[in-house]
Design a protein around this motif. Sequence first.
Motif, PDB file in Angstrom:
ATOM      1  N   LYS A 230       0.835  -1.195   0.000  1.00  0.00           N
ATOM      2  CA  LYS A 230       0.000   0.000   0.000  1.00  0.00           C
ATOM      3  C   LYS A 230       0.873   1.249   0.000  1.00  0.00           C
ATOM      4  CE  LYS A 230      -4.089  -1.935   2.279  1.00  0.00           C
ATOM      5  NZ  LYS A 230      -5.008  -1.829   3.441  1.00  0.00           N
ATOM      6  N   LEU A 231       0.395   2.294  -0.695  1.00  0.00           N
ATOM      7  CA  LEU A 231       1.098   3.574  -0.756  1.00  0.00           C
ATOM      8  C   LEU A 231       0.144   4.694  -0.369  1.00  0.00           C
ATOM      9  CD1 LEU A 231       3.026   3.210  -4.147  1.00  0.00           C
ATOM     10  CD2 LEU A 231       3.954   2.927  -1.847  1.00  0.00           C
ATOM     11  N   ARG A 232       0.727   5.888  -0.080  1.00  0.00           N
ATOM     12  CA  ARG A 232      -0.091   7.023   0.336  1.00  0.00           C
ATOM     13  C   ARG A 232      -0.399   7.989  -0.805  1.00  0.00           C
ATOM     14  NH1 ARG A 232       2.335   8.840   6.278  1.00  0.00           N
ATOM     15  NH2 ARG A 232       1.856   6.872   7.363  1.00  0.00           N
ATOM     16  N   ASN A 233       0.584   8.201  -1.700  1.00  0.00           N
ATOM     17  CA  ASN A 233       0.363   9.170  -2.770  1.00  0.00           C
ATOM     18  C   ASN A 233       1.309   8.896  -3.928  1.00  0.00           C
ATOM     19  OD1 ASN A 233       2.943  10.791  -2.478  1.00  0.00           O
ATOM     20  ND2 ASN A 233       2.075  11.045  -0.414  1.00  0.00           N
ATOM     21  N   LEU A 234       1.153   9.694  -5.003  1.00  0.00           N
ATOM     22  CA  LEU A 234       2.005   9.573  -6.184  1.00  0.00           C
ATOM     23  C   LEU A 234       2.927  10.781  -6.337  1.00  0.00           C
ATOM     24  CD1 LEU A 234      -0.495   8.118  -8.801  1.00  0.00           C
ATOM     25  CD2 LEU A 234       1.443   6.947  -7.764  1.00  0.00           C
ATOM     26  N   LYS A 235       2.995  11.601  -5.319  1.00  0.00           N
ATOM     27  CA  LYS A 235       3.837  12.792  -5.400  1.00  0.00           C
ATOM     28  C   LYS A 235       5.231  12.551  -4.845  1.00  0.00           C
ATOM     29  CE  LYS A 235       0.784  15.561  -7.163  1.00  0.00           C
ATOM     30  NZ  LYS A 235       0.968  16.126  -8.525  1.00  0.00           N
ATOM     31  N   ASP A 236       5.376  11.496  -4.080  1.00  0.00           N
ATOM     32  CA  ASP A 236       6.662  11.226  -3.439  1.00  0.00           C
ATOM     33  C   ASP A 236       6.993   9.743  -3.585  1.00  0.00           C
ATOM     34  OD1 ASP A 236       8.982  11.558  -2.013  1.00  0.00           O
ATOM     35  OD2 ASP A 236       7.996  11.366  -0.060  1.00  0.00           O
ATOM     36  N   VAL A 237       7.149   9.316  -4.835  1.00  0.00           N
ATOM     37  CA  VAL A 237       7.397   7.915  -5.150  1.00  0.00           C
ATOM     38  C   VAL A 237       8.887   7.699  -5.389  1.00  0.00           C
ATOM     39  CG1 VAL A 237       6.957   6.071  -6.793  1.00  0.00           C
ATOM     40  CG2 VAL A 237       5.115   7.634  -6.149  1.00  0.00           C
ATOM     41  N   MET A 238       9.424   6.639  -4.821  1.00  0.00           N
ATOM     42  CA  MET A 238      10.815   6.263  -5.081  1.00  0.00           C
ATOM     43  C   MET A 238      10.828   4.953  -5.864  1.00  0.00           C
ATOM     44  SD  MET A 238      13.853   7.319  -4.827  1.00  0.00           S
ATOM     45  CE  MET A 238      13.616   8.596  -3.596  1.00  0.00           C
ATOM     46  N   LEU A 239      11.327   5.026  -7.065  1.00  0.00           N
ATOM     47  CA  LEU A 239      11.392   3.825  -7.883  1.00  0.00           C
ATOM     48  C   LEU A 239      12.614   3.016  -7.496  1.00  0.00           C
ATOM     49  CD1 LEU A 239      10.638   5.369 -11.393  1.00  0.00           C
ATOM     50  CD2 LEU A 239       9.065   4.744  -9.556  1.00  0.00           C
ATOM     51  N   PRO A 240      12.447   1.753  -7.087  1.00  0.00           N
ATOM     52  CA  PRO A 240      13.609   0.925  -6.764  1.00  0.00           C
ATOM     53  C   PRO A 240      14.471   0.711  -8.010  1.00  0.00           C
ATOM     54  CG  PRO A 240      11.582  -0.072  -5.953  1.00  0.00           C
ATOM     55  CD  PRO A 240      11.186   1.027  -6.885  1.00  0.00           C
ATOM     56  N   SER A 241      15.729   0.540  -7.805  1.00  0.00           N
ATOM     57  CA  SER A 241      16.609   0.279  -8.941  1.00  0.00           C
ATOM     58  C   SER A 241      16.335  -1.113  -9.507  1.00  0.00           C
ATOM     59  CB  SER A 241      18.077   0.386  -8.519  1.00  0.00           C
ATOM     60  OG  SER A 241      18.364  -0.535  -7.499  1.00  0.00           O
ATOM     61  N   ARG A 242      16.517  -1.250 -10.805  1.00  0.00           N
ATOM     62  CA  ARG A 242      16.302  -2.508 -11.515  1.00  0.00           C
ATOM     63  C   ARG A 242      15.036  -3.208 -11.032  1.00  0.00           C
ATOM     64  NH1 ARG A 242      19.671  -3.575 -15.010  1.00  0.00           N
ATOM     65  NH2 ARG A 242      19.537  -5.822 -15.237  1.00  0.00           N
ATOM     66  N   SER A 243      13.931  -2.524 -11.243  1.00  0.00           N
ATOM     67  CA  SER A 243      12.663  -3.074 -10.768  1.00  0.00           C
ATOM     68  C   SER A 243      11.534  -2.698 -11.698  1.00  0.00           C
ATOM     69  CB  SER A 243      12.346  -2.567  -9.365  1.00  0.00           C
ATOM     70  OG  SER A 243      12.071  -1.184  -9.408  1.00  0.00           O
ATOM     71  N   ILE A 244      10.436  -3.392 -11.539  1.00  0.00           N
ATOM     72  CA  ILE A 244       9.189  -3.034 -12.190  1.00  0.00           C
ATOM     73  C   ILE A 244       8.175  -2.815 -11.076  1.00  0.00           C
ATOM     74  CG2 ILE A 244       7.433  -3.710 -13.867  1.00  0.00           C
ATOM     75  CD1 ILE A 244       9.427  -5.778 -14.931  1.00  0.00           C
ATOM     76  N   THR A 245       7.503  -1.668 -11.092  1.00  0.00           N
ATOM     77  CA  THR A 245       6.508  -1.378 -10.067  1.00  0.00           C
ATOM     78  C   THR A 245       5.220  -0.938 -10.735  1.00  0.00           C
ATOM     79  OG1 THR A 245       8.238  -0.630  -8.557  1.00  0.00           O
ATOM     80  CG2 THR A 245       5.973  -0.053  -8.001  1.00  0.00           C
ATOM     81  N   THR A 246       4.119  -1.490 -10.266  1.00  0.00           N
ATOM     82  CA  THR A 246       2.802  -1.073 -10.742  1.00  0.00           C
ATOM     83  C   THR A 246       2.056  -0.422  -9.595  1.00  0.00           C
ATOM     84  OG1 THR A 246       2.693  -2.938 -12.265  1.00  0.00           O
ATOM     85  CG2 THR A 246       0.616  -1.845 -11.722  1.00  0.00           C
ATOM     86  N   PHE A 247       1.631   0.830  -9.779  1.00  0.00           N
ATOM     87  CA  PHE A 247       0.810   1.520  -8.799  1.00  0.00           C
ATOM     88  C   PHE A 247      -0.642   1.445  -9.240  1.00  0.00           C
ATOM     89  CE2 PHE A 247       4.960   3.427  -8.684  1.00  0.00           C
ATOM     90  CZ  PHE A 247       5.253   3.442  -7.338  1.00  0.00           C
ATOM     91  N   VAL A 248      -1.514   0.947  -8.366  1.00  0.00           N
ATOM     92  CA  VAL A 248      -2.930   0.801  -8.661  1.00  0.00           C
ATOM     93  C   VAL A 248      -3.716   1.748  -7.775  1.00  0.00           C
ATOM     94  CG1 VAL A 248      -4.884  -0.796  -8.744  1.00  0.00           C
ATOM     95  CG2 VAL A 248      -2.570  -1.607  -9.245  1.00  0.00           C
ATOM     96  N   ILE A 249      -4.509   2.610  -8.391  1.00  0.00           N
ATOM     97  CA  ILE A 249      -5.276   3.613  -7.651  1.00  0.00           C
ATOM     98  C   ILE A 249      -6.752   3.418  -7.907  1.00  0.00           C
ATOM     99  CG2 ILE A 249      -5.712   6.066  -7.334  1.00  0.00           C
ATOM    100  CD1 ILE A 249      -2.877   6.545  -8.324  1.00  0.00           C
ATOM    101  N   ASN A 250      -7.536   3.378  -6.817  1.00  0.00           N
ATOM    102  CA  ASN A 250      -9.001   3.362  -6.929  1.00  0.00           C
ATOM    103  C   ASN A 250      -9.519   4.712  -6.466  1.00  0.00           C
ATOM    104  OD1 ASN A 250      -9.202   0.637  -7.754  1.00  0.00           O
ATOM    105  ND2 ASN A 250      -8.936  -0.037  -5.649  1.00  0.00           N
TER     106      ASN A 250
END
Length: 524
Positions: free
Chosen positions: A504-524
Amino acid sequence: MPHIKLSLIFVFIVARTALSTAQVTSSRPLTISINPNNKAQIIQTFGASGCWYSESIGKHWPANKKEHIAELLFSREIDKTGNPKGIGLSAFRFNIGGGTAEQGQASGISNPSRRVECFLNPDGTYDWSKQSGYVWFLRKAKEYGVEELITFSNTPPVQFTQNGFGFKLNKDGLANLKPDKYVAYANFLTDVANHFDKEKLHFNYISPVNEPQWDWSGTVGSAKQEGSSWTNPEIYRVVKSLDSLLQARKLKSKISTPEAAMLTYLYSNKSPNSKQIQSFFADTSSLNFRNFKSLPPVVAGHSYFTDVTDSAIVNIRKAVADTARKYNVDFWQSEYSMLGDGYKEGLKGRRTPMDCALFLAKIIHNDLAVANATAWHLWNAYEPGSADFDTRYYLIALKPDSGFVNGDYTVTKNLWALGHYSLFIRPGMQRLNVKRNDNLNDIEAAQKTMVSAFKGNNGKMVIVAINYAKDQQALSIDLENMPIKTLRSYVTTAAGEDNMKATKLRNLKDVMLPSRSITTFVIN
C-alpha cells in the motif's frame, strides 16, 4: 492481454539496479504530467503463443502442474495477501499444425516436439481428437475468460504443399503451397474455425501465413520447424480465398496478416514480400485488402531483430507508426522474444533473469508508446531452457523428462515483466501521451525512465514507467486533479520474492522507484 469495473490507475515502473538500502538516488526528481484528453491508440490485447510444447504438457503432464501453468498465464485473481496469481493474458495464440507429427521422422524436422499434428487427414476426413494438448490450453484460456483466441498456421497441410514437407527445401522465396490448393487451404482453415465455434472456442482471428520473408528451408532430417515463405501476391491470393469462404459460411472470425518477420518489412525493403503496409493498404495497389470484409485495417508484424540499439528500437518503431498512420491502419506487434543479441546491450557474458525482464519491458514500452501498437503478443509462453540466465525466449522455463511426458518448470522474471502490463491494461483502454520535466527524447529515455499511460472507462487510468537507470529514481506523477481514494503498488525486483509484490502507498507525489525493478501503482 481482459475488463475491470472499478476505477483504477496503474503505474508501471522499470528501474535498473537491485533494491537495497544502499541504493543511490538520482539527484533530479522526474515529474510526469498526464492529460486524460491527450489520447493515442486504443489497446486491444496482450497475449502469448502456446506453440509446440502445449501438446506434451496439456496431453501428458500431471494435472497440478499444467493447471498451475495455465493459472500463471491466464488468471486475474489476487490472492489473500494481495498478490496476483497470474498475469491475466487477454489473448492466446493457437498453432494449427500441418501434419508433420503424423509423418514422424520422415517429416524431416529433427525435434519431435516441433512436429505438429493436422486435423485434416490425407483422405479428406477430419480427426478432431488431434492436437489434444494444444486444445487443453485453449479450453483453459476460455475458462479463465481470455478475451481473444487467435489461431495461426506456419504451413499448409503437408498434403497441400509442393514438396510434401512442412518446410521448404529451396530458397526461392515462393510459397510451398501447390498453385491449385489455395481454395483447399482456405477451406481447411474455415473448417477448423467452424469446428471450434461449435466447441464454444471461437477464434477471433485466423492468421494464414507466418513470417513470409524467411525462406524456412532446411535439409531433410535437420529442419527446425514448420514454415513457408510467401510473396505479397501469394499472400493476397490466400487472404482473398479465406475472406470469400468466411463470408460465404457466415463465420465471424477475422483475418490477421501478414505477420512480417521484422518490422522493417512492413514499410521498407525491396523484396517481393516487403513494404507490406503499402502493398496491402494503398488505394492504388492491385493487392489492396480494403474490400475484404473479414480483414480489418490492421497490419501484424514481429519485433524480432529490431532491438540492436536504442536508436534502432526507437527509429524503426517511429517508421512503423508513421507509415501505419499514413495508410490509416492499426499495428499489432504479434510476436517477440529476444532472438537476436540486442538484449545483451553490447555486454559480454550471460544476462540475468532480471536483465532479460527489463529489456523485455523496454521493447513492450517502445512498441506501445512509439510504434503505437494496439496489441502486443509474446513468443513463446513456455519452452525448455534455463531459468537462471539468458531467459530470452520464454515466460516459463521447462525442464522436461526425456519423453516430455512429465517435467519441472520455473517461472522467470519475464512472466512478471509482461504481467505488469497484461494484468492491468485491459482491452479497450486507451493510451495517453505524457509529458516529462526532463525533456528527454525516446532514445535518451531508453536508458533512464520510460513512461506511458492508459485510460479506461469511468475514470480508470494506467501509467507505465520504465526506469532503466542504475540508481533509484524519485518520481512525481501529476494526474491533473484526478481524485485518489486508495493506492497500491506491485513491485518486481531481482529478489526472488519480489514478483509483482503488493504494497500500500499514500500518494504519487513522493514515489521512489527501486533500482532494476518493475513497479505497478494501482489507484481506486
